[in-house]
Design a protein around this motif. Structure first.
Motif, PDB file in Angstrom:
ATOM      1  N   LEU A 122      -5.313   4.743   4.407  1.00 49.39           N
ATOM      2  CA  LEU A 122      -5.907   3.591   2.750  1.00 49.39           C
ATOM      3  C   LEU A 122      -4.829   4.820   1.693  1.00 49.39           C
ATOM      4  N   GLU A 123      -5.416   6.072   1.886  1.00 54.39           N
ATOM      5  CA  GLU A 123      -5.361   6.610   0.662  1.00 54.39           C
ATOM      6  C   GLU A 123      -3.604   7.309   0.543  1.00 54.39           C
ATOM      7  N   ALA A 124      -3.116   7.296   1.331  1.00 57.01           N
ATOM      8  CA  ALA A 124      -1.947   7.842   1.723  1.00 57.01           C
ATOM      9  C   ALA A 124      -1.012   6.857   1.211  1.00 57.01           C
ATOM     10  N   ILE A 125      -1.396   5.313   1.378  1.00 52.32           N
ATOM     11  CA  ILE A 125      -0.787   3.906   1.273  1.00 52.32           C
ATOM     12  C   ILE A 125      -0.967   3.809  -0.452  1.00 52.32           C
ATOM     13  N   PHE A 126      -1.779   4.650  -0.836  1.00 53.28           N
ATOM     14  CA  PHE A 126      -1.982   4.480  -2.534  1.00 53.28           C
ATOM     15  C   PHE A 126      -1.536   5.245  -3.888  1.00 53.28           C
ATOM     16  N   ARG A 127      -1.821   6.345  -2.834  1.00 55.05           N
ATOM     17  CA  ARG A 127      -0.902   7.867  -3.697  1.00 55.05           C
ATOM     18  C   ARG A 127       0.646   8.206  -4.192  1.00 55.05           C
ATOM     19  N   GLU A 128       1.493   7.472  -1.793  1.00 56.89           N
ATOM     20  CA  GLU A 128       2.463   7.715  -2.069  1.00 56.89           C
ATOM     21  C   GLU A 128       2.984   5.955  -2.450  1.00 56.89           C
ATOM     22  N   TYR A 129       3.098   5.172  -2.394  1.00 54.66           N
ATOM     23  CA  TYR A 129       3.303   3.629  -2.416  1.00 54.66           C
ATOM     24  C   TYR A 129       2.266   3.890  -4.144  1.00 54.66           C
ATOM     25  N   GLY A 130       1.792   3.714  -5.109  1.00 54.52           N
ATOM     26  CA  GLY A 130       1.021   3.651  -5.991  1.00 54.52           C
ATOM     27  C   GLY A 130       0.447   4.525  -6.748  1.00 54.52           C
ATOM     28  N   ASP A 131       1.431   5.743  -6.660  1.00 53.01           N
ATOM     29  CA  ASP A 131       1.319   7.132  -7.746  1.00 53.01           C
ATOM     30  C   ASP A 131      -0.063   7.176  -8.060  1.00 53.01           C
ATOM     31  N   GLU A 132      -1.122   7.145  -7.226  1.00 57.39           N
ATOM     32  CA  GLU A 132      -2.398   5.985  -7.678  1.00 57.39           C
ATOM     33  C   GLU A 132      -2.852   8.060  -7.411  1.00 57.39           C
ATOM     34  N   ARG A 133      -3.364   8.404  -8.256  1.00 54.02           N
ATOM     35  CA  ARG A 133      -4.031  10.497  -8.191  1.00 54.02           C
ATOM     36  C   ARG A 133      -5.218   9.981  -8.048  1.00 54.02           C
ATOM     37  N   ARG A 134      -5.974   9.204  -7.610  1.00 55.49           N
ATOM     38  CA  ARG A 134      -7.821   8.706  -7.587  1.00 55.49           C
ATOM     39  C   ARG A 134      -7.474   7.902  -6.121  1.00 55.49           C
ATOM     40  N   ALA A 135      -6.105   7.977  -5.712  1.00 54.63           N
ATOM     41  CA  ALA A 135      -6.038   7.629  -3.982  1.00 54.63           C
ATOM     42  C   ALA A 135      -7.454   8.051  -2.876  1.00 54.63           C
ATOM     43  N   ARG A 136      -8.018   9.006  -2.697  1.00 60.49           N
ATOM     44  CA  ARG A 136      -8.990   9.278  -2.298  1.00 60.49           C
ATOM     45  C   ARG A 136      -9.426   8.266  -2.179  1.00 60.49           C
ATOM     46  N   ARG A 137     -10.853   8.737  -3.564  1.00 59.61           N
ATOM     47  CA  ARG A 137     -11.898   7.537  -3.905  1.00 59.61           C
ATOM     48  C   ARG A 137     -11.297   6.203  -3.931  1.00 59.61           C
ATOM     49  N   LEU A 138     -10.512   5.819  -4.124  1.00 64.03           N
ATOM     50  CA  LEU A 138     -10.119   4.683  -3.697  1.00 64.03           C
ATOM     51  C   LEU A 138     -10.489   3.777  -2.409  1.00 64.03           C
ATOM     52  N   ALA A 139      -9.689   4.435  -2.105  1.00 70.26           N
ATOM     53  CA  ALA A 139      -9.695   4.341   0.039  1.00 70.26           C
ATOM     54  C   ALA A 139     -11.207   4.652   0.445  1.00 70.26           C
ATOM     55  N   SER A 140     -11.612   5.730   0.117  1.00 74.18           N
ATOM     56  CA  SER A 140     -13.479   6.126   0.792  1.00 74.18           C
ATOM     57  C   SER A 140     -13.634   4.351  -0.262  1.00 74.18           C
ATOM     58  N   GLU A 141     -14.021   4.397  -1.307  1.00 77.62           N
ATOM     59  CA  GLU A 141     -14.542   2.567  -1.538  1.00 77.62           C
ATOM     60  C   GLU A 141     -14.234   1.445  -1.230  1.00 77.62           C
ATOM     61  N   ILE A 142     -13.036   1.585  -0.534  1.00 70.26           N
ATOM     62  CA  ILE A 142     -12.452  -0.070   0.161  1.00 70.26           C
ATOM     63  C   ILE A 142     -13.131   0.296   1.894  1.00 70.26           C
ATOM     64  N   VAL A 143     -13.180   1.901   1.861  1.00 70.99           N
ATOM     65  CA  VAL A 143     -13.898   1.310   3.276  1.00 70.99           C
ATOM     66  C   VAL A 143     -15.181   1.733   3.144  1.00 70.99           C
ATOM     67  N   ARG A 144     -16.428   1.892   2.520  1.00 68.18           N
ATOM     68  CA  ARG A 144     -17.173   1.132   2.050  1.00 68.18           C
ATOM     69  C   ARG A 144     -17.654   0.533   1.610  1.00 68.18           C
ATOM     70  N   ARG A 145     -16.997  -0.956   0.781  1.00 71.44           N
ATOM     71  CA  ARG A 145     -17.256  -1.414   0.704  1.00 71.44           C
ATOM     72  C   ARG A 145     -16.867  -3.065   2.183  1.00 71.44           C
ATOM     73  N   ARG A 146     -16.325  -2.851   2.631  1.00 69.00           N
ATOM     74  CA  ARG A 146     -15.763  -3.119   3.972  1.00 69.00           C
ATOM     75  C   ARG A 146     -16.432  -3.762   5.133  1.00 69.00           C
ATOM     76  N   ALA A 147     -17.293  -2.378   4.636  1.00 69.60           N
ATOM     77  CA  ALA A 147     -18.884  -2.414   6.077  1.00 69.60           C
ATOM     78  C   ALA A 147     -19.434  -3.633   5.287  1.00 69.60           C
ATOM     79  N   ARG A 148     -19.630  -3.789   4.207  1.00 69.29           N
ATOM     80  CA  ARG A 148     -20.494  -5.087   3.890  1.00 69.29           C
ATOM     81  C   ARG A 148     -20.290  -6.394   4.026  1.00 69.29           C
ATOM     82  N   HIS A 149     -19.009  -5.986   3.784  1.00 64.80           N
ATOM     83  CA  HIS A 149     -18.324  -7.323   3.184  1.00 64.80           C
ATOM     84  C   HIS A 149     -16.628  -7.006   3.762  1.00 64.80           C
TER      85      HIS A 149
END
Length: 306
Positions: free
Chosen positions: A143-170
């Motif tokens: 997920l980090e690679a997707i957001f960094r390479e395709y989304g030019d997102e410098r906070r890609a690692r944080r976004l990936a971690s947030e997605i993993v954290r949220r999907r564990a609940r819902h």
């Protein structure tokens, strides 16, 4: 010929496309969509091969364009089936418009939009996993690679971690789930520009779009008749870089590493880039079609003696 009673969304960069296609007898519209570009090509008396992996797009375009002067192929443009069909067709003009069609964006059930409540789908064809499948199963590094390479997102690692954290609940299911993860990472002021950029990154990953483009480029170039034109419209900086570098390499007479004392490669240019800089929409086009704001058109003409 196109049915004049059925409306088309305004095709992107139509004028320079028709200029590049001038004199062509056979054209491939490798991303047919709703058929706007092909309608204009047919109006110029050009025979068309229309390709799209979206079944709905083929149904819509066929109802608008009919069957006179055009043949249809339901396939990914980079598939072996499509590349073989293009080579057999023998075109002197090929068009790739790599954007999402307005119809896909406007049909909420297709899941390309970040409008509230839309499903996280984004599939252009019937066989790929959906955006929800990917967001619910991919590991954080992917997920980090997707957001960094395709989304030019410098906070890609944080976004990936947030997605993993949220999907564990819902589990992620709708656009709201991804929008909320983006806002939690980028801040409450994150808005449409951030959503568009990061939803695009997910769509590109779901449909394997950069790899598709890379697989198709050489095959399309080699399928063109001598003097033919390959025209590609991109909407993403990474795809534009790939097209720019490929066209630049093809235009060079030597692609040997600089440390070699003599040329051992093909030793000739395969054609030329026309024009050297990308063509972008005019202000008047953007006024009527704001979705074209990131579009860049690059054109390569293969050598007359190819």
């Amino acid at each position: 010929m196109p049915d004049p009673t059925l409306p088309f969304h305004v095709p992107v960069l139509l004028a320079p496309i028709l200029t590049a296609a001038r004199g062509a007898r056979r054209a491939v519209d490798a991303t047919l969509g709703d058929g706007g570009h092909s309608a204009a090509l047919l109006d110029q008396g050009i025979e068309v091969l229309g390709i799209d992996r979206d079944h709905d797009a083929l149904v819509v375009s066929r109802s608008r364009l009919g069957d006179s002067g055009i043949r249809y192929l339901e396939a990914s443009y980079a598939s072996p089936e499509a590349l073989a069909a293009v080579a057999e067709f023998g075109p002197d003009f090929i068009l790739l418009d790599l954007g999402v069609s307005s119809r896909q964006l406007d049909e909420e059930a297709r899941g390309f939009t970040f409008r509230p409540g839309a499903p996280l789908d984004m599939r252009m064809g019937p066989t790929e996993d959906s955006a929800a499948d990917m967001l619910n199963t991919a590991d954080d590094r992917t997920l980090e690679a997707i957001f960094r390479e395709y989304g030019d997102e410098r906070r890609a690692r944080r976004l990936a971690s947030e997605i993993v954290r949220r999907r564990a609940r819902h589990r992620f299911a709708t656009s709201d789930d991804l929008v909320n993860a983006i806002r939690a990472t980028l801040g409450a002021k994150a808005g449409p520009s951030e959503f568009a950029r990061l939803f695009q990154a997910v769509r590109m990953a779901v449909n394997d779009e950069p790899a598709e483009l890379e697989r198709a480029l050489t095959g399309f170039r080699d399928a063109l008749k001598p003097g033919g034109h390959l025209s590609i419209i991109t909407y993403h900086s990474g795809e534009d870089r790939l097209v720019k570098q490929s066209f630049r390499d093809w235009a060079r007479s030597c692609v040997c590493p600089p440390e070699l004392p003599i040329c051992v490669c093909r030793g000739r240019s395969l054609g030329r880039v026309e024009p050297r800089k990308p063509i972008v929409p005019e202000p008047a086009e953007l006024a009527g079609n704001p979705r074209a704001r990131s579009a860049k058109l690059r054109i390569f003409q293969v050598d007359e003696a190819a």
